[in-house]
Design a protein around this motif. Structure first.
Motif, PDB file in Angstrom:
ATOM      1  N   ILE A   1       0.857  -1.184   0.000  1.00 29.53           N
ATOM      2  CA  ILE A   1       0.000   0.000   0.000  1.00 29.53           C
ATOM      3  C   ILE A   1       0.894   1.235   0.000  1.00 29.53           C
ATOM      4  N   ASP A   2       0.683   2.146  -0.954  1.00 26.70           N
ATOM      5  CA  ASP A   2       1.465   3.379  -1.013  1.00 26.70           C
ATOM      6  C   ASP A   2       1.323   4.159   0.282  1.00 26.70           C
ATOM      7  N   GLY A   3       2.436   4.706   0.772  1.00 27.32           N
ATOM      8  CA  GLY A   3       2.415   5.506   1.992  1.00 27.32           C
ATOM      9  C   GLY A   3       2.735   4.718   3.253  1.00 27.32           C
ATOM     10  N   PHE A   4       2.795   3.391   3.163  1.00 31.81           N
ATOM     11  CA  PHE A   4       3.144   2.530   4.296  1.00 31.81           C
ATOM     12  C   PHE A   4       4.439   1.805   3.963  1.00 31.81           C
ATOM     13  N   ASN A   5       5.296   1.659   4.953  1.00 35.82           N
ATOM     14  CA  ASN A   5       6.545   0.919   4.753  1.00 35.82           C
ATOM     15  C   ASN A   5       6.351  -0.573   4.946  1.00 35.82           C
ATOM     16  N   GLU A   6       5.211  -0.955   5.443  1.00 34.20           N
ATOM     17  CA  GLU A   6       4.902  -2.355   5.746  1.00 34.20           C
ATOM     18  C   GLU A   6       3.978  -2.908   4.665  1.00 34.20           C
ATOM     19  N   GLU A   7       4.091  -4.211   4.385  1.00 39.08           N
ATOM     20  CA  GLU A   7       3.218  -4.882   3.431  1.00 39.08           C
ATOM     21  C   GLU A   7       2.264  -5.806   4.170  1.00 39.08           C
ATOM     22  N   LEU A   8       1.060  -5.965   3.637  1.00 37.36           N
ATOM     23  CA  LEU A   8       0.097  -6.910   4.201  1.00 37.36           C
ATOM     24  C   LEU A   8       0.381  -8.287   3.610  1.00 37.36           C
ATOM     25  N   ASP A   9       0.557  -9.281   4.471  1.00 37.73           N
ATOM     26  CA  ASP A   9       0.789 -10.660   4.041  1.00 37.73           C
ATOM     27  C   ASP A   9      -0.365 -11.521   4.519  1.00 37.73           C
ATOM     28  N   GLY A  10      -0.658 -12.561   3.770  1.00 38.75           N
ATOM     29  CA  GLY A  10      -1.709 -13.465   4.200  1.00 38.75           C
ATOM     30  C   GLY A  10      -1.946 -14.574   3.203  1.00 38.75           C
ATOM     31  N   PHE A  11      -3.163 -15.090   3.215  1.00 38.57           N
ATOM     32  CA  PHE A  11      -3.515 -16.205   2.352  1.00 38.57           C
ATOM     33  C   PHE A  11      -4.857 -15.941   1.688  1.00 38.57           C
ATOM     34  N   ALA A  12      -5.098 -16.681   0.629  1.00 32.97           N
ATOM     35  CA  ALA A  12      -6.386 -16.626  -0.066  1.00 32.97           C
ATOM     36  C   ALA A  12      -6.786 -18.036  -0.456  1.00 32.97           C
ATOM     37  N   LEU A  13      -8.066 -18.274  -0.459  1.00 31.22           N
ATOM     38  CA  LEU A  13      -8.632 -19.535  -0.916  1.00 31.22           C
ATOM     39  C   LEU A  13      -9.738 -19.180  -1.896  1.00 31.22           C
ATOM     40  N   ARG A  14      -9.627 -19.673  -3.121  1.00 30.48           N
ATOM     41  CA  ARG A  14     -10.600 -19.362  -4.168  1.00 30.48           C
ATOM     42  C   ARG A  14     -11.001 -20.648  -4.885  1.00 30.48           C
ATOM     43  N   GLY A  15     -12.238 -20.646  -5.358  1.00 32.08           N
ATOM     44  CA  GLY A  15     -12.700 -21.807  -6.088  1.00 32.08           C
ATOM     45  C   GLY A  15     -13.860 -21.485  -7.002  1.00 32.08           C
ATOM     46  N   SER A  16     -14.124 -22.413  -7.900  1.00 36.63           N
ATOM     47  CA  SER A  16     -15.220 -22.272  -8.848  1.00 36.63           C
ATOM     48  C   SER A  16     -15.781 -23.664  -9.121  1.00 36.63           C
ATOM     49  N   PHE A  17     -17.062 -23.716  -9.414  1.00 38.66           N
ATOM     50  CA  PHE A  17     -17.713 -24.989  -9.714  1.00 38.66           C
ATOM     51  C   PHE A  17     -18.584 -24.820 -10.954  1.00 38.66           C
ATOM     52  N   GLU A  18     -18.364 -25.661 -11.944  1.00 40.74           N
ATOM     53  CA  GLU A  18     -19.119 -25.620 -13.193  1.00 40.74           C
ATOM     54  C   GLU A  18     -20.475 -26.286 -12.979  1.00 40.74           C
TER      55      GLU A  18
ATOM     56  N   THR B   1     -23.249 -26.038 -15.320  1.00 42.19           N
ATOM     57  CA  THR B   1     -23.544 -26.604 -16.637  1.00 42.19           C
ATOM     58  C   THR B   1     -22.341 -26.313 -17.527  1.00 42.19           C
ATOM     59  N   GLU B   2     -22.448 -26.583 -18.819  1.00 44.32           N
ATOM     60  CA  GLU B   2     -21.326 -26.299 -19.712  1.00 44.32           C
ATOM     61  C   GLU B   2     -21.030 -24.804 -19.808  1.00 44.32           C
ATOM     62  N   GLN B   3     -22.030 -23.952 -19.517  1.00 42.54           N
ATOM     63  CA  GLN B   3     -21.810 -22.513 -19.639  1.00 42.54           C
ATOM     64  C   GLN B   3     -21.943 -21.756 -18.317  1.00 42.54           C
ATOM     65  N   TRP B   4     -22.673 -22.261 -17.351  1.00 44.19           N
ATOM     66  CA  TRP B   4     -22.865 -21.569 -16.070  1.00 44.19           C
ATOM     67  C   TRP B   4     -21.913 -22.122 -15.019  1.00 44.19           C
ATOM     68  N   PHE B   5     -21.353 -21.225 -14.196  1.00 44.30           N
ATOM     69  CA  PHE B   5     -20.508 -21.635 -13.085  1.00 44.30           C
ATOM     70  C   PHE B   5     -20.710 -20.666 -11.921  1.00 44.30           C
ATOM     71  N   MET B   6     -20.356 -21.132 -10.728  1.00 41.35           N
ATOM     72  CA  MET B   6     -20.402 -20.262  -9.555  1.00 41.35           C
ATOM     73  C   MET B   6     -18.998 -20.220  -8.962  1.00 41.35           C
TER      74      MET B   6
END
Length: 120
Positions: free
Chosen positions: A38-55, A57-62
């Motif tokens: 983040i501009d203006g801070f000398n420190e960075e935010l560290d962490g984790f992310a979990l992402r997923g998707s499920f098909e 139908t052949e065209q719709w997914f969440m």
């Protein structure tokens, strides 16, 4: 305020389903290490992310995702949490490529030593 985010994400896809599919698959689960500068801070935010998707139908997914990052800046404990949920639709343009669109809901919360801000 500008933010730059980088992530390293191993992705696991459903290989048996991909072998049978004619086009791209929208079923996946990934975990990531996330680092935000983040501009203006000398420190960075560290962490984790979990992402997923499920098909669906052949065209719709969440899809859905969750990220949690934190840092300690000049004795102040900074925490940032984000969640998202949505649906998408894919338009095949060839046997190996799609154009897709997504609509989703995002909730974000920032916390600094007990003072928090959240937004939907």
């Amino acid at each position: 305020m500008a933010m730059n985010t980088a992530s390293v994400a191993p992705t696991t896809e459903s290989a048996p389903f991909m072998a049978q599919a004619d086009g791209p698959s929208y079923t996946y689960l990934e975990g990531a290490y996330v680092n935000t500068d983040i501009d203006g801070f000398n420190e960075e935010l560290d962490g984790f992310a979990l992402r997923g998707s499920f098909e669906i139908t052949e065209q719709w997914f969440m899809f859905a995702g969750y990220a949690n990052q934190s840092a300690d800046y000049r004795g102040v404990d900074l925490d940032f949490e984000q969640m998202n949920l949505g649906v998408g639709f894919a338009w095949p343009i060839s046997s190996t490529a799609d154009v897709y669109g997504k609509v989703g809901y995002v909730q974000a919360e920032a916390d600094a030593n007990g003072f928090d801000i959240d937004d939907d």
